[in-house]
Design an enzyme around this catalytic site. Structure first.
Site, PDB file in Angstrom:
ATOM      1  N   ARG A 281     -83.891 -23.577 -19.917  1.00 31.24           N
ATOM      2  CA  ARG A 281     -83.452 -24.401 -18.781  1.00 31.24           C
ATOM      3  C   ARG A 281     -81.963 -24.742 -18.905  1.00 31.24           C
ATOM      4  O   ARG A 281     -81.472 -25.049 -19.983  1.00 31.24           O
ATOM      5  CB  ARG A 281     -84.217 -25.721 -18.733  1.00 31.24           C
ATOM      6  CG  ARG A 281     -85.692 -25.616 -18.520  1.00 31.24           C
ATOM      7  CD  ARG A 281     -86.273 -26.969 -18.112  1.00 31.24           C
ATOM      8  NE  ARG A 281     -85.759 -28.074 -18.933  1.00 31.24           N
ATOM      9  CZ  ARG A 281     -86.013 -29.361 -18.684  1.00 31.24           C
ATOM     10  NH1 ARG A 281     -86.753 -29.711 -17.648  1.00 31.24           N
ATOM     11  NH2 ARG A 281     -85.532 -30.305 -19.468  1.00 31.24           N
TER      12      ARG A 281
ATOM     13  N   ASP B  52     -92.547 -38.436  -7.510  1.00 34.02           N
ATOM     14  CA  ASP B  52     -91.788 -38.588  -8.751  1.00 34.02           C
ATOM     15  C   ASP B  52     -90.416 -37.951  -8.530  1.00 34.02           C
ATOM     16  O   ASP B  52     -90.319 -36.753  -8.240  1.00 34.02           O
ATOM     17  CB  ASP B  52     -92.534 -37.908  -9.901  1.00 34.02           C
ATOM     18  CG  ASP B  52     -91.859 -38.129 -11.250  1.00 34.02           C
ATOM     19  OD1 ASP B  52     -90.638 -38.370 -11.286  1.00 34.02           O
ATOM     20  OD2 ASP B  52     -92.554 -38.017 -12.288  1.00 34.02           O
TER      21      ASP B  52
ATOM     22  N   TYR C   7     -82.206 -41.795 -17.009  1.00 37.15           N
ATOM     23  CA  TYR C   7     -81.470 -41.261 -18.162  1.00 37.15           C
ATOM     24  C   TYR C   7     -81.054 -39.806 -17.977  1.00 37.15           C
ATOM     25  O   TYR C   7     -80.319 -39.269 -18.804  1.00 37.15           O
ATOM     26  CB  TYR C   7     -82.291 -41.394 -19.449  1.00 37.15           C
ATOM     27  CG  TYR C   7     -83.712 -40.886 -19.367  1.00 37.15           C
ATOM     28  CD1 TYR C   7     -84.001 -39.539 -19.467  1.00 37.15           C
ATOM     29  CD2 TYR C   7     -84.766 -41.776 -19.188  1.00 37.15           C
ATOM     30  CE1 TYR C   7     -85.307 -39.076 -19.389  1.00 37.15           C
ATOM     31  CE2 TYR C   7     -86.073 -41.336 -19.113  1.00 37.15           C
ATOM     32  CZ  TYR C   7     -86.335 -39.982 -19.208  1.00 37.15           C
ATOM     33  OH  TYR C   7     -87.634 -39.529 -19.122  1.00 37.15           O
ATOM     34  N   LYS C   8     -81.491 -39.177 -16.894  1.00 35.52           N
ATOM     35  CA  LYS C   8     -81.114 -37.789 -16.646  1.00 35.52           C
ATOM     36  C   LYS C   8     -79.817 -37.760 -15.829  1.00 35.52           C
ATOM     37  O   LYS C   8     -78.740 -38.074 -16.332  1.00 35.52           O
ATOM     38  CB  LYS C   8     -82.248 -37.053 -15.931  1.00 35.52           C
ATOM     39  CG  LYS C   8     -83.561 -36.999 -16.712  1.00 35.52           C
ATOM     40  CD  LYS C   8     -84.619 -36.249 -15.931  1.00 35.52           C
ATOM     41  CE  LYS C   8     -85.995 -36.356 -16.548  1.00 35.52           C
ATOM     42  NZ  LYS C   8     -86.113 -35.702 -17.856  1.00 35.52           N
TER      43      LYS C   8
ATOM     44  N   PHE D 296     -94.973 -32.722 -14.209  1.00 38.96           N
ATOM     45  CA  PHE D 296     -94.707 -33.037 -15.612  1.00 38.96           C
ATOM     46  C   PHE D 296     -95.985 -33.526 -16.274  1.00 38.96           C
ATOM     47  O   PHE D 296     -96.718 -34.349 -15.687  1.00 38.96           O
ATOM     48  CB  PHE D 296     -93.619 -34.106 -15.713  1.00 38.96           C
ATOM     49  CG  PHE D 296     -93.085 -34.273 -17.104  1.00 38.96           C
ATOM     50  CD1 PHE D 296     -92.361 -33.254 -17.695  1.00 38.96           C
ATOM     51  CD2 PHE D 296     -93.324 -35.432 -17.815  1.00 38.96           C
ATOM     52  CE1 PHE D 296     -91.875 -33.393 -18.988  1.00 38.96           C
ATOM     53  CE2 PHE D 296     -92.837 -35.571 -19.115  1.00 38.96           C
ATOM     54  CZ  PHE D 296     -92.113 -34.555 -19.702  1.00 38.96           C
TER      55      PHE D 296
END
Length: 397
Positions: free
Chosen positions: A356, A184, A209-210, A113
């Site tokens: 996605r 990560d 939060y995912k 990322f």
């Protein structure tokens, strides 16, 4: 066995919506508004500053960290919550470099990322002294781990294609060469089984939060392996990471173990909402989640490839090499995603051409998958994406 009918009922899913974007932001746990309101009225409202002691706010980051630890295979007492994922990447990377002072190379990959790479770039520029960020293709990481590498900074599951690194294998290779590992878990925690302790990982970070459904802006976590807990030096020496924060001493003295990785004031409201989501996760088995995730992803891939030949799969076809998302490439992918959203199917887009779709077994069903394929097929066959309102780029894609 996990009851996925029960877990689905624990989340608010807007009527008529098929939500395939839990890999970006998980939906609201139904019990969260009442619990957060109770905290605001009865704890913040009635106790005011006494809430730090009376309601356990000060201990919340480590208490919640222990609940996250179960989902990522971490030892109890070695995960703490707080701040953003970027901050935790910076912390972990800086501490890892300090443990390997005679080496100068941070190894990462081009599928990582961008924020992780930006943090690494910033740290290299800040520290100087010959430090280098070396970026290779994801499939080249293993061969690039050599005796000159100080730290690997790898996201286990890639954010664009969902490609999954072999954590145990890469960590073993790293340790053979004296390399410290930072993992990560942004697209791993709550999506796939993770075994930090079993893999021998040194440091790990992740967001909530995912897949973990903590809400927008929910705090990140950091893991430090027990063997480093007493020696890892936090570059961000925050007040609450001090051994005696309320002694108000001028000099910094790192706190005990994982406590030293605390920085600023705990985000109590967000942690309270996250705890409600974790109440659901307490009744979930990650092996069940993984099995159902694979089935949902395979069903979606088969449907799209049968009915939407315009799209090209860019996620690994082998489920063992893939996280819990599926990505397809299409020249007009952004517009197609906007058309899908307008029709109640929520996915997202990553430049330059990646569509996605996240599959979150706690609330995604086979029916959702089949209906999403049907809507996507209709949009592509009729070129319904080719409209001005779908072509105009928004701030968040």
């Amino acid at each position: 066995m996990t009851d996925f009918n029960w877990t689905r009922d624990q989340f608010h899913l807007p009527q008529g919506m098929i939500y395939l974007d839990g890999n970006s932001l998980g939906p609201l746990p139904k019990m969260a508004p009442a619990r957060v309101m109770e905290m605001m009225e009865n704890e913040w409202g009635e106790q005011l500053i006494a809430g730090w002691n009376a309601s356990g706010w000060m201990a919340q980051p480590t208490r919640v960290g222990d609940r996250i630890a179960r989902l990522i295979g971490a030892e109890k007492g070695h995960v703490v919550m707080g701040d953003t994922l970027s901050i935790k990447v910076f912390q972990a990377l800086a501490a890892a470099l300090k443990l390997n002072p005679d080496r100068k190379v941070i190894l990462s990959d081009s599928g990582n990322f961008p924020s992780d790479l930006y943090m690494a770039e910033g740290l290299v520029n800040l520290l100087g002294n010959g430090l280098e960020l070396r970026i290779v293709a994801p499939e080249e990481v293993e061969d690039a781990i050599t005796d000159e590498i100080a730290v690997t900074l790898i996201t286990e599951v890639g954010y664009t294609t969902g490609r999954k690194h072999d954590m145990a294998k890469l960590t073993a290779k790293a340790h053979e060469h004296g390399v410290i590992t930072v993992w990560d878990l942004a697209h791993s925690a709550g999506a796939i089984p993770v075994d930090l302790a079993g893999a021998g990982a040194d440091f790990a970070v992740g967001c909530t939060y995912k897949y973990l459904n903590g809400g927008p802006g929910a705090p990140a976590f950091i893991y430090v392996a027990p063997r480093h807990a007493k020696t890892a030096q936090p570059a961000l020496a925050g007040w609450l990471g001090h051994a005696r924060p309320f002694a108000f001493e001028q000099g910094y003295d790192a706190g005990k173990g994982i406590e030293r990785m605390r920085v600023g004031t705990p985000p109590v409201l967000h942690l309270t909402a996250l705890e409600v989501a974790l109440d659901v996760w307490d009744k979930v088995d990650m092996a069940d989640v993984r099995a159902r995730s694979i089935a949902l992803c395979e069903r979606f891939i088969a449907g799209v490839e049968e009915h939407c030949p315009q799209l090209s799969l860019c996620s690994p076809r082998d489920s063992d090499l893939r996280g819990s998302q599926v990505s397809f490439r299409f020249e007009h992918g952004y517009a197609v995603i906007q058309a899908l959203i307008a029709d109640g199917v929520i996915g997202d887009f990553r430049a330059p051409d990646v569509m996605r779709f996240g599959f979150t077994p706690l609330y995604t069903s086979e029916k959702d998958v089949d209906e999403a394929v049907g809507v996507l097929t209709r949009i592509l066959r009729g070129a319904l994406w080719d409209r001005p309102e779908f072509l105009e780029r928004k701030a968040v894609t």
